[in-house]
Scaffold this motif. Structure first.
Motif, PDB file in Angstrom:
ATOM      1  N   GLY A 116       0.821  -1.199   0.000  1.00  0.00           N
ATOM      2  CA  GLY A 116       0.000   0.000   0.000  1.00  0.00           C
ATOM      3  C   GLY A 116       0.853   1.245   0.000  1.00  0.00           C
ATOM      4  N   SER A 117       0.298   2.312   0.537  1.00  0.00           N
ATOM      5  CA  SER A 117       0.973   3.603   0.450  1.00  0.00           C
ATOM      6  C   SER A 117       1.832   3.898   1.672  1.00  0.00           C
ATOM      7  N   VAL A 118       2.323   2.855   2.336  1.00  0.00           N
ATOM      8  CA  VAL A 118       3.235   3.038   3.458  1.00  0.00           C
ATOM      9  C   VAL A 118       4.649   2.987   2.889  1.00  0.00           C
ATOM     10  N   SER A 119       5.240   4.139   2.633  1.00  0.00           N
ATOM     11  CA  SER A 119       6.516   4.168   1.941  1.00  0.00           C
ATOM     12  C   SER A 119       7.199   5.500   2.149  1.00  0.00           C
ATOM     13  N   VAL A 120       8.537   5.475   2.172  1.00  0.00           N
ATOM     14  CA  VAL A 120       9.305   6.701   2.309  1.00  0.00           C
ATOM     15  C   VAL A 120       9.120   7.598   1.087  1.00  0.00           C
ATOM     16  N   PHE A 121       8.720   7.022  -0.048  1.00  0.00           N
ATOM     17  CA  PHE A 121       8.505   7.803  -1.262  1.00  0.00           C
ATOM     18  C   PHE A 121       7.277   8.709  -1.158  1.00  0.00           C
TER      19      PHE A 121
END
Length: 404
Positions: A116-121
């Motif tokens: 999902g959208s759990v990211s350093v980006f």
């Protein structure tokens, strides 16, 4: 619903969309393969949950660091550094099979067990996107950004079946899974080539450095607290653990799991433009809440489903609804803070999410080990419903500019 406006192939937004697509394709197959790979290395279900927790915790701390420096440094350079970390993560997972070393790589790298959208980006891309588009196009752009990422993740989940077919080429299953991690590293390299083409941000004027958060601090703190509750709930059913539940409860094959997560990703993807359309009619907060609650009820229903077919049907219905808050949430955060606060706001709402999400996979794994496989689904659904009700009470009167 309205068509998306075209984007030039060399524009900053287009480069970010392609970068998101490459990254989420990799996350899509890694999230499905991760538990299979770790179990094949001889790890227990509890150790799989610990590695998932460690990966999310490391992502949270990296995202916190980005929030502290993102407002003062060139976003392109930070995105290139994150892509370099993705390359290193893929190579390391392909060559390491020791549990302790895998924990280190999971903590310091970008391998994402949630797909999902759990990211350093994410906070960097959010800040660049919000700067690159007009207010009236913000929610639509975030919906497109989420749509492309979800479609890419769905294709990635489908690609997770590749190791099952590797035997026809004379390749062992474990070797094929390792090759998929090398592919993940290659996707990081391709993403770095895209990020390198983003125009540099003009240097900030000299003088005292402003605080990362200013007038919107109270709003961001409240949102971060609520998003943390949502993420803690979601951590009980990150994609790797949901795959593990399907493997253990219904003895689902890797090929069937990849196909299921592909269609779940497709349904999630096409819910994003629907969310953008719906938000223009009932508002961002209402869209987030009134699509999220039914999805949580479907998850609770899947936990007690009498058969695989019923469980998969309920989980697919959940997939069609559960992610409609993603573009609306991102757009809402960017709308209710000042432009200077956007990198910090994106980070400071993401970091507590990541920290909270990092706690629950290990708890879910402990429940798996205690033969309480349905409880993670119950806890996820119930806590998410509580989050939705609190969000509605706290923020229904704080409107973004386009709704005032």
């Amino acid at each position: 619903m309205g068509a998306f406006s075209p984007i030039g192939p060399g524009s900053t937004t287009a480069l970010l969309l392609w970068g998101r697509a490459l990254r989420d394709f990799g996350d899509g197959f890694v999230a499905v393969l991760l538990p299979v790979y770790l179990l094949a290395l001889g790890l227990s279900a509890f150790e799989v949950g610990v590695i998932a927790t460690t990966a999310l915790l490391g992502s949270a701390l990296l995202t916190l660091a980005i929030g502290l420096v993102g407002g003062r440094h060139d976003h392109r350079r930070l995105l290139l550094a994150a892509a370099g970390l993705m390359i290193a993560s893929g190579v390391a997972f392909a060559v390491i099979d020791d549990f302790a070393l895998l924990l280190v790589v999971a903590f310091a790298g970008t391998v994402n067990p949630s797909a999902g959208s759990v990211s350093v980006f994410v906070p960097l891309e959010h800040a660049v996107l919000a700067r690159d588009v007009a207010e009236r196009d913000r929610t639509k752009t975030f919906a497109r950004y989420s749509l492309i990422g979800a479609l890419a993740a769905a294709l990635g989940a489908l690609a997770a079946a590749a190791p099952d077919h590797a035997a026809t080429l004379g390749i062992g299953r474990l070797a094929a899974i390792k090759a998929m991690f090398v592919l993940y590293a290659a996707l990081g390299l391709a993403g770095s080539l895209l990020y390198a083409r983003i125009p540099p941000r003009p240097p900030a004027p000299h003088g005292p450095r402003p605080a990362p958060l200013g007038p919107s601090r109270a709003i961001v703190v409240k949102l971060a607290a609520l998003f943390s509750l949502d993420a803690f709930a979601g951590g009980f059913v990150v994609q790797s653990l949901l795959a593990l539940w399907l493997f253990q409860r219904f003895d689902l094959s890797l090929t069937a799991a990849g196909l299921f997560f592909f269609w779940a990703g497709v349904l999630s993807a096409f819910s994003f433009p629907v969310a953008a359309w719906l938000s223009r009619r009932i508002g961002l907060i209402n869209t987030m809440v009134f699509t999220h609650i039914p999805s949580s009820l479907c998850l609770i229903g899947a936990a007690v489903a009498p058969s695989l077919a019923v469980a998969l049907a309920l989980l697919l219905a959940r997939a069609a609804l559960s992610q409609m808050d993603v573009p609306t949430r991102s757009s809402y955060v960017m709308a209710v803070v000042t432009e200077a606060e956007r990198p910090a706001a994106a980070s400071f709402t993401a970091v507590p999410r990541s920290l909270a999400a990092a706690a629950s996979p290990a708890l879910a794994a402990a429940l798996f080990a205690a033969s309480l496989q349905a409880w993670p689904l119950f806890l996820c659904g119930g806590l998410k419903i509580l989050y939705d009700l609190l969000l509605l009470v706290q923020f229904r009167h704080l409107k973004p500019p386009e709704e005032r």
